[in-house]
Design a protein around this motif. Sequence first.
Motif, short mmCIF file in Angstrom:
data_model
loop_
_atom_site.label_atom_id
_atom_site.label_comp_id
_atom_site.label_asym_id
_atom_site.label_seq_id
_atom_site.Cartn_x
_atom_site.Cartn_y
_atom_site.Cartn_z
N ALA A 24 0.81 -1.22 0.00
CA ALA A 24 0.00 0.00 0.00
C ALA A 24 0.85 1.27 0.00
CB ALA A 24 -0.93 0.00 1.21
N TYR A 25 2.10 1.19 0.44
CA TYR A 25 2.87 2.40 0.64
C TYR A 25 4.20 2.49 -0.09
CZ TYR A 25 -0.43 3.61 4.24
OH TYR A 25 -1.59 3.93 4.89
N ARG A 26 4.85 1.37 -0.36
CA ARG A 26 6.20 1.43 -0.89
C ARG A 26 6.34 0.63 -2.17
NH1 ARG A 26 8.73 2.78 4.06
NH2 ARG A 26 7.39 4.48 4.71
N GLY A 27 7.28 1.04 -2.99
CA GLY A 27 7.62 0.30 -4.19
C GLY A 27 6.61 0.46 -5.31
N ASP A 28 6.89 -0.21 -6.40
CA ASP A 28 6.06 -0.09 -7.60
C ASP A 28 4.63 -0.57 -7.39
OD1 ASP A 28 8.04 1.10 -9.10
OD2 ASP A 28 8.79 -0.80 -9.90
N ARG A 29 4.44 -1.62 -6.58
CA ARG A 29 3.07 -2.13 -6.36
C ARG A 29 2.18 -1.05 -5.74
NH1 ARG A 29 2.61 -7.40 -3.08
NH2 ARG A 29 4.04 -6.29 -1.74
N SER A 30 2.77 -0.18 -4.91
CA SER A 30 1.98 0.84 -4.24
C SER A 30 1.43 1.88 -5.22
CB SER A 30 2.81 1.54 -3.16
OG SER A 30 3.81 2.36 -3.72
N ARG A 31 2.04 2.01 -6.36
CA ARG A 31 1.60 3.01 -7.34
C ARG A 31 0.26 2.66 -7.98
NH1 ARG A 31 5.60 6.72 -7.75
NH2 ARG A 31 7.71 6.03 -7.27
N ALA A 32 -0.23 1.44 -7.77
CA ALA A 32 -1.55 1.06 -8.26
C ALA A 32 -2.66 1.76 -7.47
CB ALA A 32 -1.75 -0.45 -8.19
N GLY A 33 -2.34 2.21 -6.26
CA GLY A 33 -3.31 2.92 -5.42
C GLY A 33 -2.91 4.39 -5.28
N TRP A 34 -3.64 5.11 -4.45
CA TRP A 34 -3.36 6.53 -4.29
C TRP A 34 -2.65 6.84 -2.96
CZ3 TRP A 34 -5.43 9.45 -0.32
CH2 TRP A 34 -6.51 8.88 0.38
N THR A 35 -2.41 5.83 -2.12
CA THR A 35 -1.78 6.09 -0.81
C THR A 35 -0.27 5.89 -0.83
OG1 THR A 35 -2.11 3.82 -0.06
CG2 THR A 35 -3.86 5.41 0.43
N THR A 36 0.32 5.73 -1.98
CA THR A 36 1.75 5.46 -2.06
C THR A 36 2.60 6.55 -1.41
OG1 THR A 36 3.58 4.90 -3.52
CG2 THR A 36 2.00 6.51 -4.36
N GLU A 37 3.66 6.12 -0.78
CA GLU A 37 4.69 7.03 -0.27
C GLU A 37 5.99 6.86 -1.05
OE1 GLU A 37 3.27 7.00 4.41
OE2 GLU A 37 4.95 5.75 3.81
N ALA A 38 5.90 6.18 -2.19
CA ALA A 38 7.10 5.81 -2.96
C ALA A 38 7.91 7.02 -3.40
CB ALA A 38 6.71 4.95 -4.16
N ASP A 39 7.29 8.18 -3.55
CA ASP A 39 8.05 9.38 -3.92
C ASP A 39 8.72 10.04 -2.72
OD1 ASP A 39 7.38 9.09 -6.61
OD2 ASP A 39 5.52 10.22 -6.34
N MET A 88 -0.79 1.98 11.23
CA MET A 88 -0.62 0.81 10.38
C MET A 88 -1.84 0.57 9.48
SD MET A 88 0.91 -2.94 11.39
CE MET A 88 -0.65 -3.80 11.64
N PHE A 89 -2.40 1.66 8.98
CA PHE A 89 -3.60 1.61 8.14
C PHE A 89 -3.18 1.33 6.71
CE2 PHE A 89 -7.23 4.37 6.33
CZ PHE A 89 -8.12 3.31 6.34
N ALA A 90 -3.74 0.28 6.14
CA ALA A 90 -3.40 -0.07 4.76
C ALA A 90 -4.59 -0.72 4.09
CB ALA A 90 -2.21 -1.03 4.73
N VAL A 91 -4.75 -0.40 2.81
CA VAL A 91 -5.78 -1.01 1.97
C VAL A 91 -5.06 -1.53 0.72
CG1 VAL A 91 -7.89 -0.62 0.64
CG2 VAL A 91 -7.55 0.59 2.82
N ASP A 92 -5.42 -2.72 0.30
CA ASP A 92 -4.87 -3.30 -0.92
C ASP A 92 -4.96 -2.25 -2.03
OD1 ASP A 92 -4.60 -4.61 -3.40
OD2 ASP A 92 -5.77 -6.34 -2.79
N PRO A 93 -3.83 -1.92 -2.68
CA PRO A 93 -3.84 -0.87 -3.71
C PRO A 93 -4.88 -1.10 -4.81
CG PRO A 93 -1.59 -1.47 -3.21
CD PRO A 93 -2.47 -2.44 -2.48
N ALA A 94 -5.13 -2.34 -5.18
CA ALA A 94 -6.10 -2.62 -6.23
C ALA A 94 -7.53 -2.36 -5.78
CB ALA A 94 -5.97 -4.08 -6.69
N ARG A 95 -7.74 -2.22 -4.47
CA ARG A 95 -9.09 -2.01 -3.94
C ARG A 95 -9.28 -0.61 -3.36
NH1 ARG A 95 -11.70 -7.33 -2.76
NH2 ARG A 95 -10.21 -8.93 -3.32
N GLN A 96 -8.25 0.23 -3.43
CA GLN A 96 -8.38 1.58 -2.90
C GLN A 96 -9.41 2.35 -3.70
OE1 GLN A 96 -4.47 3.36 -2.50
NE2 GLN A 96 -3.75 1.64 -1.27
N GLY A 97 -10.18 3.15 -3.01
CA GLY A 97 -11.25 3.90 -3.64
C GLY A 97 -12.55 3.13 -3.67
N GLY A 98 -12.56 1.92 -3.13
CA GLY A 98 -13.75 1.08 -3.14
C GLY A 98 -14.54 1.09 -1.84
N GLY A 99 -14.15 1.93 -0.90
CA GLY A 99 -14.88 2.02 0.36
C GLY A 99 -14.32 1.17 1.49
N PHE A 100 -13.34 0.34 1.22
CA PHE A 100 -12.78 -0.52 2.26
C PHE A 100 -12.09 0.28 3.37
CE2 PHE A 100 -13.06 -3.42 -1.35
CZ PHE A 100 -13.73 -4.49 -0.78
#
Length: 175
Positions: A24-39, A88-100
């Motif tokens: 949800a926060y780091r690396g390329d996988r996190s860029r699929a969601g909007w909560t990334t801290e990768a930058d 430690m709040f995290a949502v699967d990047p592929a499901r972000q924006g879905g209300g989870f």
Amino acid sequence: MSTTVFRTARPEDVPALVDLVQSAYRGDRSRAGWTTEADLLDGQRTDAEMVRAALTGPGNVVLVSEAGGAVVACCQLERRDTYAYFGMFAVDPARQGGGFGAALLAEAERYAGDEWAAAEVRMTVIVQREDLIAWYVRHGYTRTGELGPFPYGDERFGVPRRPDLAFETLVKKVR
């Protein structure tokens, strides 16, 4: 959003929780969601030891949200004096924006108020995360202006990509 089940995390959830938080926060996988801290940060966001400590520490609970039998979101609450600390709040990047995330945040607030009689929930958010802070404000949190330092030099929390990171405390009354 499919049917969501909330429960407390179990020791066997540790590997899935580490992967969820990292994704949800780091690396390329996190860029699929909007909560990334990768930058802002490289390296890890958490590890198995930190997640196990969150599961077993006194006054701690880790809540998870499951959909279709898979853990899709998590958060940690830590009981402190008259409030609960949310992290430690995290949502699967592929499901972000879905209300989870909103659903789990509401469950964490309910838990803090009903189970612990906490008056408020507090959290810290990296001040450069304006989009995330705005999301919390839309969910009833107030910016306090209280700033705390980022733990530079402690790579358990990541490797900063810039020298000006700091945390701001956000607060919401839940009772």
